[in-house]
Design an enzyme around this catalytic site. Structure first.
Site, mmCIF file in Angstrom:
data_model
loop_
_atom_site.group_PDB
_atom_site.id
_atom_site.type_symbol
_atom_site.label_atom_id
_atom_site.label_comp_id
_atom_site.label_asym_id
_atom_site.label_seq_id
_atom_site.Cartn_x
_atom_site.Cartn_y
_atom_site.Cartn_z
ATOM 1 N N ARG A 62 0.811 -1.221 0.000
ATOM 2 C CA ARG A 62 0.000 0.000 0.000
ATOM 3 C C ARG A 62 0.842 1.268 0.000
ATOM 4 N NH1 ARG A 62 -4.201 -2.503 4.185
ATOM 5 N NH2 ARG A 62 -2.232 -3.459 4.743
ATOM 6 N N GLU A 87 3.371 -9.234 15.936
ATOM 7 C CA GLU A 87 2.730 -9.717 17.152
ATOM 8 C C GLU A 87 3.213 -11.139 17.467
ATOM 9 O OE1 GLU A 87 -1.417 -9.181 16.987
ATOM 10 O OE2 GLU A 87 -1.747 -9.905 19.031
HETATM 11 P P1 AMP Z 1 2.432 -1.035 11.988
HETATM 12 O O1 AMP Z 1 3.725 -1.732 11.668
HETATM 13 O O2 AMP Z 1 1.811 -1.577 13.257
HETATM 14 O O3 AMP Z 1 2.586 0.467 12.038
HETATM 15 O O4 AMP Z 1 1.384 -1.385 10.846
HETATM 16 C C1 AMP Z 1 1.867 -1.659 9.599
HETATM 17 C C2 AMP Z 1 0.872 -1.803 8.492
HETATM 18 O O5 AMP Z 1 -0.251 -2.585 8.871
HETATM 19 C C3 AMP Z 1 0.357 -0.485 8.013
HETATM 20 O O6 AMP Z 1 1.165 -0.043 6.956
HETATM 21 C C4 AMP Z 1 -1.038 -0.803 7.558
HETATM 22 O O7 AMP Z 1 -1.018 -1.069 6.166
HETATM 23 C C5 AMP Z 1 -1.419 -2.061 8.312
HETATM 24 N N1 AMP Z 1 -2.355 -1.800 9.407
HETATM 25 C C6 AMP Z 1 -2.108 -1.951 10.745
HETATM 26 N N2 AMP Z 1 -3.198 -1.694 11.478
HETATM 27 C C7 AMP Z 1 -4.173 -1.330 10.604
HETATM 28 C C8 AMP Z 1 -5.550 -0.906 10.743
HETATM 29 N N3 AMP Z 1 -6.158 -0.803 11.928
HETATM 30 N N4 AMP Z 1 -6.220 -0.604 9.620
HETATM 31 C C9 AMP Z 1 -5.627 -0.703 8.399
HETATM 32 N N5 AMP Z 1 -4.357 -1.098 8.206
HETATM 33 C C10 AMP Z 1 -3.627 -1.420 9.292
#
Ligand code: AMP
Length: 172
Positions: free
Chosen positions: A58, A95
């Protein structure tokens, strides 16, 4: 234009308890799609950005049109095993377990002014790996930018670089 109106909340995806912010509904609307990129273009047009670094998949959707408008290069960051040439890598915690992101070792020159782009900032795990990759190559990170920030997860605190987001959610 109220871009929040174009974000679809999908409860319990990809698993129970997650409120998924679905941006496909923003991207499929011609005016909202254009507005989201135009706003970022306006913010960065005079900041001398030379390279945009976006993570699959994305991050490509936001990063590539922005690179085009800014006259910057686009650098893909991909999961390990996808890039064809010599790479550097960074591993980050999920996680359950870990994941590894890679970038071509010659994608950034020392001192390049870099903008890191992704669709959404949640915990910041993915982006902190991107920050590490760019720093390993000697890039100068101007900012990390997102369409959406889940502020309550406090991802920006772990990044150590300036952060900007178009849309903020204070709670799930
Ligand atoms: P993070 O590494 O936790 O910042 O999340 C990484 C990726 O997970 C982001 O680039 C989003 O594409 C996806 N993501 C995580 N949480 C969500 C959410 N609640 N809604 C949509 N995409 C999410």
């Amino acid at each position: 234009m109220d871009l929040y109106a174009y974000v679809r909340n999908v409860p319990d995806f990809p698993k129970q308890g997650i409120q998924f912010k679905d941006l496909t509904t923003l991207w499929m609307d011609p005016a909202a799609c254009r507005e989201s990129i135009d706003l970022l273009h306006a913010r960065y047009r005079d900041r001398g950005i030379q390279k945009i670094v976006g993570a699959e998949s994305r991050g490509f959707i936001v990063g590539a049109p922005l690179a085009y408008l800014l006259g910057a290069g686009f650098i893909p960051v991909r999961k390990k095993g996808k890039l064809p040439y010599r790479q550097v890598e960074a591993t980050y915690e999920l996680e359950y377990g870990t994941d590894t992101l890679t970038i071509h070792e010659d994608a950034i020159e020392k001192g390049d002014r870099v903008l890191i782009v992704d669709d959404l900032l949640a915990t910041g795990g993915t982006v902190s790996a991107m920050v590490e990759l760019v720093q390993k190559l000697g890039g100068d990170i101007e900012e990390a930018v997102f369409l959406v920030e889940l502020v309550f997860l406090e991802g920006r605190r772990r990044l150590g670089v300036p952060v900007f987001s178009l849309l903020q959610y204070a709670q799930e």
